[in-house]
Design an enzyme around this catalytic site. Structure first.
Site, short mmCIF file in Angstrom:
data_model
loop_
_atom_site.label_atom_id
_atom_site.label_comp_id
_atom_site.label_asym_id
_atom_site.label_seq_id
_atom_site.Cartn_x
_atom_site.Cartn_y
_atom_site.Cartn_z
N LYS A 1 0.69 -1.20 -0.14
CA LYS A 1 0.10 0.19 -0.17
C LYS A 1 0.89 1.01 0.25
O LYS A 1 1.64 1.31 0.79
CB LYS A 1 -1.03 -0.03 1.32
CG LYS A 1 -2.48 -0.44 0.94
CD LYS A 1 -2.97 -0.62 2.43
CE LYS A 1 -4.22 -0.09 2.51
NZ LYS A 1 -4.75 -0.01 3.95
C1 E4P Z 1 -8.18 0.35 3.77
O1 E4P Z 1 -7.33 -0.21 3.15
C2 E4P Z 1 -8.29 1.12 5.03
O2 E4P Z 1 -7.31 0.30 5.86
C3 E4P Z 1 -9.49 1.44 5.88
O3 E4P Z 1 -10.63 0.90 5.02
C4 E4P Z 1 -9.54 2.65 6.52
O4 E4P Z 1 -10.95 2.68 6.90
P1 E4P Z 1 -11.13 3.88 8.27
O5 E4P Z 1 -11.57 4.98 7.32
O6 E4P Z 1 -12.79 3.32 8.92
O7 E4P Z 1 -10.20 4.09 8.98
#
Ligand code: E4P
Length: 216
Positions: A84
């Site tokens: 990521k």
């Molecule tokens: C996705 O890759 C993220 O880790 C996640 O969906 C973020 O979610 P949040 O906005 O609830 O922290």
């Protein structure tokens, strides 16, 4: 739409795996921070031993050269690791360089169709628009999912839209209706998606009638 689990908890991964509905996992530093100091590498490898699909591990470097080095390290942890990288100018360069090396990239913190377009053109495998965080600031997060799906389909781009920051069951249903290729969900959403009071009432009624009929 495929479902990934959004967690760094191995217990949540194991519990969800028994249903056979989870085909990947996404993690981030905030999720890891809840895990009490566990090694990131060890946790990713544990998750990869349970789920045979893309496992996202997130870079924390801020410069392109450092991001590329970190991405190589994360990708070395397991063949299913997807790295990521947040979308900014350093990130975009790193996305391009890593993708050219064959490292799969999940571009995170996507909040506009233009960011998604640039990430897709740079070679991203997954685009992660954050629905809930846009909703949090009074924008329609689901509209961004529709825009990203339209973008990749209209222009035949290979990147897949991974709806992220899904917070409740309606988000999941709407992301599926919008054509998201994948949705990543917190573990708590699985029982919420399953639950319907008419199902519970129906089971109770069938059991009562089964007793009347002498079946049980
Ligand atoms: C996705 O890759 C993220 O880790 C996640 O969906 C973020 O979610 P949040 O906005 O609830 O922290």
């Amino acid at each position: 739409m495929r479902l990934f689990l959004d967690t760094a908890s191995i217990d949540e991964v194991r519990a969800a795996a028994r249903y056979g509905v989870i085909s990947g996992v996404t993690t981030n530093p905030s999720l890891l921070a809840k895990e009490g100091g566990v090694s990131y590498r060890q946790r990713i490898q544990e998750i990869a031993s349970v789920v045979d699909g893309p496992i996202s591990a997130e870079c924390v470097s801020r410069k392109a050269d450092d991001l590329v080095a970190e991405a190589r390290e994360l990708a070395s942890w397991h063949p299913n690791v997807v790295v990521k990288i947040p979308i900014d100018s350093e990130g975009l360069e790193a996305i391009h360089r890593c993708s050219a090396e064959g490292i799969k990239i999940n571009v995170t913190l996507v909040f506009s169709a233009n960011q998604a377009l640039l990430a897709a053109l740079a070679g991203a495998t997954f685009l992660s628009p954050f629905v809930g965080r846009l909703d949090d600031v009074s924008y329609d997060g689901m509209e961004l999912i529709r825009e990203c799906v339209h973008l990749v389909e209209t222009h035949d781009l290979p990147a897949r839209v991974l709806a992220a920051s899904l917070r409740h069951p309606l988000h999941v249903a709407q992301a599926a209706a919008a054509g998201a290729h994948i949705g990543t969900i917190p573990a708590a959403l699985i029982p919420q998606m399953l639950k319907h009071p008419l199902t519970d009432i129906g089971i109770d009624r069938f059991l009562a009638d089964a007793r009347t009929a002498g079946l049980i």
